[in-house]
Motif scaffolding. Structure first.
Motif, PDB file in Angstrom:
ATOM      1  N   ASN A 155       0.834  -1.178   0.000  1.00 51.83           N
ATOM      2  CA  ASN A 155       0.000   0.000   0.000  1.00 51.83           C
ATOM      3  C   ASN A 155       0.879   1.241   0.000  1.00 51.83           C
ATOM      4  O   ASN A 155       1.797   1.371   0.797  1.00 51.83           O
ATOM      5  CB  ASN A 155      -0.924  -0.050   1.209  1.00 51.83           C
ATOM      6  N   LEU A 156       0.565   2.148  -0.888  1.00 53.77           N
ATOM      7  CA  LEU A 156       1.364   3.356  -1.067  1.00 53.77           C
ATOM      8  C   LEU A 156       1.467   4.191   0.203  1.00 53.77           C
ATOM      9  O   LEU A 156       2.537   4.681   0.552  1.00 53.77           O
ATOM     10  CB  LEU A 156       0.774   4.186  -2.209  1.00 53.77           C
ATOM     11  N   SER A 157       0.373   4.349   0.924  1.00 52.78           N
ATOM     12  CA  SER A 157       0.402   5.174   2.128  1.00 52.78           C
ATOM     13  C   SER A 157       1.253   4.554   3.223  1.00 52.78           C
ATOM     14  O   SER A 157       1.917   5.266   3.976  1.00 52.78           O
ATOM     15  CB  SER A 157      -1.020   5.448   2.639  1.00 52.78           C
ATOM     16  N   GLY A 180       3.425  10.712  -0.609  1.00 46.08           N
ATOM     17  CA  GLY A 180       2.627   9.513  -0.827  1.00 46.08           C
ATOM     18  C   GLY A 180       1.186   9.854  -1.170  1.00 46.08           C
ATOM     19  O   GLY A 180       0.597   9.259  -2.068  1.00 46.08           O
ATOM     20  N   ALA A 199      -0.672   8.993  -4.656  1.00 48.72           N
ATOM     21  CA  ALA A 199      -1.922   8.237  -4.637  1.00 48.72           C
ATOM     22  C   ALA A 199      -3.023   9.002  -5.364  1.00 48.72           C
ATOM     23  O   ALA A 199      -3.796   8.424  -6.126  1.00 48.72           O
ATOM     24  CB  ALA A 199      -2.333   7.939  -3.195  1.00 48.72           C
ATOM     25  N   SER A 200      -3.076  10.306  -5.149  1.00 46.14           N
ATOM     26  CA  SER A 200      -4.086  11.135  -5.807  1.00 46.14           C
ATOM     27  C   SER A 200      -3.862  11.174  -7.319  1.00 46.14           C
ATOM     28  O   SER A 200      -4.806  11.069  -8.105  1.00 46.14           O
ATOM     29  CB  SER A 200      -4.056  12.546  -5.225  1.00 46.14           C
ATOM     30  N   GLN A 211      -4.881   7.786  -8.754  1.00 48.02           N
ATOM     31  CA  GLN A 211      -6.334   7.646  -8.790  1.00 48.02           C
ATOM     32  C   GLN A 211      -6.939   8.486  -9.907  1.00 48.02           C
ATOM     33  O   GLN A 211      -7.863   8.053 -10.588  1.00 48.02           O
ATOM     34  CB  GLN A 211      -6.958   8.037  -7.440  1.00 48.02           C
ATOM     35  N   LEU A 227       2.875   2.086  -9.627  1.00 50.68           N
ATOM     36  CA  LEU A 227       2.606   3.509  -9.809  1.00 50.68           C
ATOM     37  C   LEU A 227       2.333   3.888 -11.262  1.00 50.68           C
ATOM     38  O   LEU A 227       1.680   4.887 -11.527  1.00 50.68           O
ATOM     39  CB  LEU A 227       3.779   4.346  -9.289  1.00 50.68           C
TER      40      LEU A 227
END
Length: 162
Positions: free
Chosen positions: A1-3, A15, A19-20, A23, A145
């Motif tokens: 998980n990226l976070s 991070g 992620a944003s 998405q 990513l």
């Protein structure tokens, strides 16, 4: 998980940005896939050698990418789970409009023409139209990513065949 990774290295803000960004690209690709003028039947072929040839189905990254790009995974629809050997009859029954292969598979086979010579391929819509899309292995299948970019590229390739 990226976070989790971002938190471990003390880069929570970066991070969250990554992620944003990811998405956003996934959402853009999903919208573009939904806007395709047709729903392509796509079959992923893992071509390890002339003797080791598999088609993808459910529970593999190719399934996620095909469906997220607005396509029908012809291997999954045919009941394949994971990567399974295929027969000429299975290829014909799957009736893909498009074949999706990796660069490694292309290098093993040598050319699009060699892929089209796999028994059963020329009896499919993909074979008759010569619709073969080639992607770099990790770019297509790593689900990392770069997945948003790969998905956008896959949708663009599918749209070009419309």
């Amino acid at each position: 998980n990226l976070s989790i990774v971002a938190s471990l290295v003390g880069k929570e803000e970066r991070g969250a940005e990554l992620a944003s960004e990811l998405q956003g690209k996934l959402d853009e690709a999903a919208a573009a896939g939904a806007a395709l003028h047709y729903t392509p039947r796509v079959l992923f072929l893992y071509l390890g050698s002339a003797q080791m040839q598999f088609a993808g189905g459910v529970d593999v990254p190719s399934n996620i990418m095909i469906e997220a790009a607005g396509g029908i995974d012809a291997g999954a629809e045919a009941g394949l789970v994971g990567y399974q050997p295929f027969t000429p009859e299975a290829l014909v029954a799957a009736a893909p409009d498009v074949l999706l292969v990796t660069e490694r598979g292309m290098n093993v086979m040598g050319s699009v023409e060699a892929i089209l010579e796999i028994p059963g391929i020329m009896q499919t819509p993909a074979g008759l139209m010569g619709n073969v899309i080639v992607f770099e292995d990790n770019y297509l299948l790593s689900l990392g990513l770069r997945t948003g970019d790969a998905l956008l590229d896959l949708v663009a390739e599918l749209a070009s065949l419309d």
